[in-house]
Design an enzyme around this catalytic site. Structure first.
Site, PDB file in Angstrom:
ATOM      1  CG  ASP A 374      20.533  48.103  53.823  1.00 11.20           C
ATOM      2  OD1 ASP A 374      19.581  47.987  53.041  1.00 11.20           O
ATOM      3  OD2 ASP A 374      21.183  47.135  54.268  1.00 11.20           O
ATOM      4  CD  GLU A 411      15.696  48.456  53.723  1.00 11.56           C
ATOM      5  OE1 GLU A 411      15.244  47.851  52.744  1.00 11.56           O
ATOM      6  OE2 GLU A 411      16.829  48.246  54.182  1.00 11.56           O
TER       7      GLU A 411
END
Lengths: 731, 113
Positions: A374, A411
């Site tokens: 993330d 990401e």
């Protein structure tokens, strides 16, 4: 021969102690006792606290440095159970199942920053700190069970047996290009009453295990779980006294409390308070997924922790070594590249080591197949927040021997404005969530003009972004947990995030969506038919693109969040998969199964290298050719794209044989258009595999059952529709 | 309720182990000892009579795995009359494939070779 290090050297009250071993960090079961080891560069004082499970007060506070008795003579002895900056000792004869533990740290030489004020040191000798390496964490054992808010030690380190009967399980090691990823949330997957899982298992690892046959039948071969590291569902929670319901919770879980412990509240066994059982339940899920040929990727949040900014709680890292674990401003505030209050100092050697240890632990002890990071761009920043050319953490992950076969997915952006899609430091290993291809797919889907050229990039796996890395660097998706579901992408023009209680200010505004003529739910059969067709168009585009496709949980049955693009805080039907949709929208589900099967059946769709757009094998056709309404004549300015793949260029042709020709026409114009077909070799004929303008079951045909086209020269594509042909040798 | 355990061997080689109370880290050694005795007695089957067992912690589960590994795949393990909590624990941690669950002791099943 018996070990000679199982006897105590020192006594503290009734506890038998020995100097510990610094590695591994954390609490480790060793012969005769438990080895405790914790790092702090700046603490001069550290003590170990032992609690009986769930009790508020410790029953023992044992210093790592201080006055003890020699075990043999019972003479007083000042001892220092510390090696370098690691406090470590072994406590003998402890019952690991019954205890919880924590640390207290201090250094009187440094100023003690108060909560709410900036500062570089947050030592507090009165505060109990969770072990950063805790393998199990108590305190939130049952999801949503109201905690004791006055508990001074709310997240409690526990010790587990790290053994498990894997019965020969091996990670499937599916080549990246062959993956079809399904992004899921453990709780959301089976929490809805319609899930039908056994009592007590809704929303848990055990519940998910019951639904593996569904995933298998859908055809996916990789589950990507949204965060399952221990987090606090009560972080930023809001309770409505009037309704007696939580109107906001940290549902998604993008806020890590501990990097080594599974979320106890995701385990049906969590309520037992037995951390080993929680671990076993998750390991059983992994083993069963593998048994069904499904890999498991974890969405991991290393960019920040649940400790927030200077006003946030002190759970562990702040109180152990604030300056080591966090990026700080010169004034002692927390850098906030995550948008959540703090940023983990990922490229610090200590933090880097912790992250590596955590991932190795998950790969080796839980048989996890890969990780999606993330806000991974934060992992490329240095201690001052500046992006690095060669971030040591990312390099170390790429070349780590234990992680050698794990998928690493970034990401590739953060909330500080660093956007690295296509440029993430990759070392030939990293893939990326391809946000650019998502945006192009969505724009093309809704019929925007001028997207054809960009769409050709998407269909090839974005060679313009990942030229030297190959198409598997691109994780392709049209929807994910952030933003609209696929259904909402075709049912809403704008976001409707009022339920988040942030005045509809949160979440992306740029969703590239089109509601097909009415905002939200409607009874209009024409609009609903168009939406279904658009969903079929979208998933077809995804499945015929090179790269690695990912679909969002529930998209296969048309799940809606009613236009909410940011449902991070809702533990309710907005996030729970409604299993009755498998019946209500069985047409969509059937289509998803079939189009995924189509991808699996055609290895020409799953190349690990880019097409050359040339016929370097001399087959008469280039590996990929571009067309429009006229064969061999592409128009890059409009909203129509057609292309043909030559099955002679399939990967590993010697192993699998040649594939079919595949021709795909995408007509995102509102009206029907005729598409002239490329001429095949004489022994081949065109067959219809997919035609989204047709009603089910004529919309898609199973492999081997595709009907031969009556007209081998032209197909009329309905407005906003996609058709896919296979060119196969005549029998 | 305190933990109690016993073992009796049937004449045809079934080790009948009865457990009651709580099986956790403080009591699992007793259970492990009985499994060891069953192995020493060359048990052909192991029947775990768990009607009185109210709780099984992970330490108890590990003895089950240990038993399966030590006895080998040719020796079936039956879990009999287990209470709901114990059944849940076994199934949620994936051990149900390693044992056979029975509602009651059925000699026609357990002692049929």
């Amino acid at each position: 021969m018996d070990r000679i290090d199982v006897h105590p050297t020192h006594l503290f009250q009734e506890f038998k102690l020995r100097p510990g071993k610094p590695y591994p960090f954390g609490a480790t079961l060793v012969p005769g006792g438990i080895n405790f080891s914790v790092f702090s560069r700046n603490a001069s004082y550290c003590c170990l606290l032992l609690f009986r499970r769930g009790e508020r007060e410790p029953y023992a506070v044992i210093p790592f440095r201080g006055q003890f008795l020699k075990a043999a003579s019972r003479e007083p002895d000042w001892a220092d159970f510390r090696i370098g900056n690691v406090f470590t000792m072994t406590v003998l004869d402890l019952d690991h199942e019954e205890i919880e533990y924590g640390f207290r740290m201090d250094n009187p030489a440094y100023p003690h920053s108060e909560q709410g004020k900036p500062g570089f040191f947050r030592f507090d000798p009165a505060r109990t700190l969770m072990d950063p390496y805790a393998k199990a964490i108590g305190g939130r054992d049952e999801w949503g069970k109201m905690p004791d808010w006055s508990d001074p030690y709310p997240h409690r380190s526990r010790i587990i047996f790290d053994d498990f009967d894997w019965e020969g399980d091996r990670p499937p090691e599916i080549p990246k290009e062959d993956l079809v990823i399904y992004e899921a949330h453990v709780r959301g997957f089976t929490k809805h009453p319609s899930s039908g899982v056994r009592e007590g298992r809704a929303g848990t690892f055990a519940g998910m295990r019951e639904k593996i046959p569904y995933l298998k039948e859908l055809g996916i071969n990789c589950v990507e779980l949204m965060p399952i590291y221990e987090f606090d569902e009560f972080e930023f929670s809001k309770y409505d006294e009037a309704t007696g319901r939580w109107v906001k919770m940290n549902y998604w879980g993008y806020s890590t409390v501990g990097f080594f412990a599974p979320k106890a509240g995701f385990a049906a066994t969590g309520k037992t308070g037995d951390g080993t059982m929680v671990a076993d339940e998750l390991k059983t899920l992994v083993k069963e997924l593998h048994r069904h040929g499904i890999e498991i990727i974890l969405d991991v949040v290393f960019n920040h922790t649940a400790e927030g900014d200077h006003r946030g709680p002190v759970i562990s890292y702040k109180g152990i070594d604030n300056q080591t674990y966090y990026m700080l401003t010169p004034e002692g505030y927390y850098q906030n590249f995550s948008g959540t209050g703090n940023s983990l100092n990922c490229n610090d050697p200590i933090v880097r080591g912790m992250i590596l240890d955590a991932l190795r632990y998950w790969a080796s002890e839980y048989h996890i197949d890969g990780f999606r990071f993330d806000l991974a761009s934060i992992l490329s920043r240095n201690a001052f927040g500046a992006p690095m050319d060669n971030p040591p953490l990312l390099e170390a992950l790429a070349f780590d021997p234990v992680l050698g076969k794990c998928k690493l997915i970034a990401e590739a952006w953060d909330a500080g404005g660093l956007y690295q899609v296509g440029s993430f430091p990759n070392y030939g290993r990293w893939s990326e969530w391809n946000g650019k291809s998502r945006d192009t797919l969505r724009r093309f889907l809704k019929g925007d003009q001028g997207q054809a050229g960009a769409m050709s990039q998407v269909l090839q796996g974005s060679p313009g972004l990942y030229g030297s890395r190959g198409p598997t660097a691109s994780i392709n998706f049209i929807s994910c947990h952030d933003g609209f579901t696929l259904y909402d992408t075709v049912a809403y023009n704008g976001k409707h995030n009022e339920a988040n209680l942030q005045n509809n200010q949160d979440g992306d505004n740029d969703n590239n969506s089109w509601n097909c003529g009415w905002e939200g739910e409607t009874d209009d059969p024409g609009i609903n038919a168009l939406r279904r067709r658009q969903i079929k168009n979208a998933v077809t585009m995804l499945m015929v693109s090179q790269g690695v496709p990912m679909i969002l949980q529930g998209d296969e049955v048309g799940s809606t969040k009613y236009g909410n693009s940011n449902t991070y805080c809702h533990d309710n039907e907005l996030n729970w998969l409604d299993w009755s949709l498998t019946e209500k929208n069985s047409e969509l589900l059937r289509f998803f199964k079939q189009i995924i099967a189509f991808r699996h059946a055609h290895s020409i769709l799953r190349n690990s290298h880019y097409f050359s757009n040339q016929d370097w094998k001399g087959t008469g056709y280039a590996d990929i050719t571009w067309h429009g309404t006229q064969a061999w004549n592409a128009d890059w300015s409009g909203n129509v794209v057609a292309f043909m793949l030559n099955g002679q260029y399939v990967k590993k042709k010697e192993e699998y044989g040649a594939d079919d020709f595949i021709y795909v026409a995408m007509n995102m114009h509102w009206d029907a258009l005729p598409f002239e077909l490329p001429v095949l070799p004489p022994e081949y004929t065109w067959r219809m595999a997919v035609n989204t303008s047709m009603a089910s079951p004529q919309d898609i045909f199973a492999h081997g059952e595709e009907p031969v086209l009556d007209d081998q020269h032209q197909v009329i594509a309905g407005g906003r529709s996609v058709f896919v042909l296979v060119g196969r040798k005549n029998n | 309720m305190s933990f109690e355990s016993s073992l009796d061997m049937t004449s045809n080689g079934v080790a009948r182990i009865t457990l009651s109370g709580k099986l956790d880290s403080s009591t699992y050694r007793e259970f492990e000892g009985l499994i060891g005795q069953a192995i020493a007695n060359k048990a052909k089957r192991v029947a775990l009579l768990l009607g009185g067992l109210s709780f099984m912690a992970s330490a108890g589960l590990r003895v089950l795995v240990f038993a399966k590994q030590k006895l080998g795949s040719s020796v079936d393990i039956y879990v009999i009359e287990a209470q709901e909590q114990v059944v849940d624990t076994i199934t949620m941690t994936g051990l149900e494939h390693s044992v056979t669950m029975l509602d009651s002791y059925d000699a026609a099943v357990v002692e049929k070779f």
